[in-house]
Design an enzyme around this catalytic site. Sequence first.
Site, PDB file in Angstrom:
ATOM      1  CE  LYS A 184       5.537   0.895   3.699  1.00  0.00           C
ATOM      2  NZ  LYS A 184       4.254   0.636   4.403  1.00  0.00           N
ATOM      3  CD  GLU A 241      13.272   5.052   4.122  1.00  0.00           C
ATOM      4  OE1 GLU A 241      14.234   4.812   3.355  1.00  0.00           O
ATOM      5  OE2 GLU A 241      12.075   4.941   3.758  1.00  0.00           O
ATOM      6  CB  SER A 299      -2.520  -0.140   1.532  1.00  0.00           C
ATOM      7  OG  SER A 299      -2.922   0.060   2.880  1.00  0.00           O
TER       8      SER A 299
HETATM    9  C1  LIG Z   1       3.432   1.704   4.829  1.00  0.00           C
HETATM   10  C2  LIG Z   1       2.008   1.438   4.666  1.00  0.00           C
HETATM   11  C3  LIG Z   1       1.085   2.462   4.341  1.00  0.00           C
HETATM   12  C4  LIG Z   1       1.469   3.905   4.226  1.00  0.00           C
HETATM   13  O1  LIG Z   1       2.389   4.218   3.246  1.00  0.00           O
HETATM   14  P1  LIG Z   1       1.981   5.010   1.942  1.00  0.00           P
HETATM   15  O2  LIG Z   1       3.288   5.372   1.349  1.00  0.00           O
HETATM   16  O3  LIG Z   1       1.180   6.195   2.358  1.00  0.00           O
HETATM   17  O4  LIG Z   1       1.200   4.093   1.099  1.00  0.00           O
HETATM   18  C5  LIG Z   1      -0.248   2.130   4.151  1.00  0.00           C
HETATM   19  N1  LIG Z   1      -0.679   0.861   4.281  1.00  0.00           N
HETATM   20  C6  LIG Z   1       0.161  -0.140   4.599  1.00  0.00           C
HETATM   21  C7  LIG Z   1      -0.394  -1.511   4.742  1.00  0.00           C
HETATM   22  C8  LIG Z   1       1.525   0.107   4.804  1.00  0.00           C
HETATM   23  O5  LIG Z   1       2.353  -0.887   5.124  1.00  0.00           O
END
Ligand SMILES: *Cc1c(COP(=O)(O)O)cnc(C)c1O
Length: 382
Positions: free
Chosen positions: A85, A107, A366
């Site tokens: 993020k 948000e 992610s």
């Molecule tokens: C917020 C988040 C997501 C989901 O958000 P996307 O916009 O779909 O990428 C996925 N993995 C992690 C670790 C997150 O913090």
Amino acid sequence: MNEGNFGEFGGSYVPEGLQTVLDDLANQFNKYKDDPDFNADFKYYLKEYVGRENPLTYAENLTEYVGGAKIYLKREDLNHTGAHKINNTIGQILLAKRMGATRIIAETGAGQHGVATATACAMFKIPCTIYMGTEDIKRQALNVFRMELLGAKVVPVNEGQGRLKEAVDAALNELVENYETTFYLLGSAVGPHPFPSMVRHFQSIISEEARRQILDKEGKLPKAVVACVGGGSNAIGAFANFIDDADVRLIGVEPIEAASISKGVPAILHGFKCLTLLDEAGNPSETNSIAAGLDYPGVGPEHSYLSETGRAEYVQASGADALEAFQLLSKIEGIIPALESAHAVFYAMKLAKELSPEDSIIVNLSGRGDKDVSQVFDMLKK
Ligand SMILES: *Cc1c(COP(=O)(O)O)cnc(C)c1O
């Protein structure tokens, strides 16, 4: 295709006052996205603050355990704040500064985007207000405290169910009222134009690096790129630089409990059109993924489009599947993945089995799972 439209999806369905603000934002984004100074700044902070480039790690133990294609992990978990993020947050704040904004609003649902925003605002010395539903504030007390530690003001939103949807509405209202001074930093590849394109642009650093890294290591492209899909920002960032490589399969993994693409219908949500889960009354459904970051009834318009055109595939993993992958990756690789990312890991294991050892798969990891450890502790005790 009009700018901001992805087939029938995307667009901007907002009141006139907000449209004026978004038009200006789109113009400014278009002006800066190819500006060498702007991009040098972006790269500088990605390196010095976020810690990029992060590795593309060969998960040797997992590969051996599964048997089949080599599994590589793109390590967004190693970024500062522990997830992808922050890439988007840094990009949008740099744009906000160029536009002369003196405060940032955002948000947040589970609090992860709020924390990433508060972090970057602290570093850039910009006052920051985070809108958060009262229900979410109750469930995520620790993230509220984290944002406050970082100097942000968390404003409770009492309307409706007191969740993410109402927080977005509050932030959009606030933007219209104070657009001369205020920049709205949106957290995923959703919302009205230009947000989905802007978030994709800043997150595409993921595949810019990963494509180069896999060619370096394997001398050829992967068979597939796999990423979890909530709003879709980490997935679109991981797909972006592979979209023109027709032989690379792009696979988005949705939670069964919030599978907007697999089970949704076209509808307008938060000012844009996408595949959306609706309840019998035609309102956005309540969703119940164990991964807070994936718990959203809509999805980015570009994913809706990539699904419709067949360029990307969207599959599902359950909370139990994710929990299994969460434990396995921890145990055999020494990497605790976010519960969100664990959905992608689960599917990648299934896919690797069907492919040859000559092939490779990239999984976008992610985020890291430290934030989820106490939740998993509670779930496993039961
Ligand atoms: C917020 C988040 C997501 C989901 O958000 P996307 O916009 O779909 O990428 C996925 N993995 C992690 C670790 C997150 O913090």
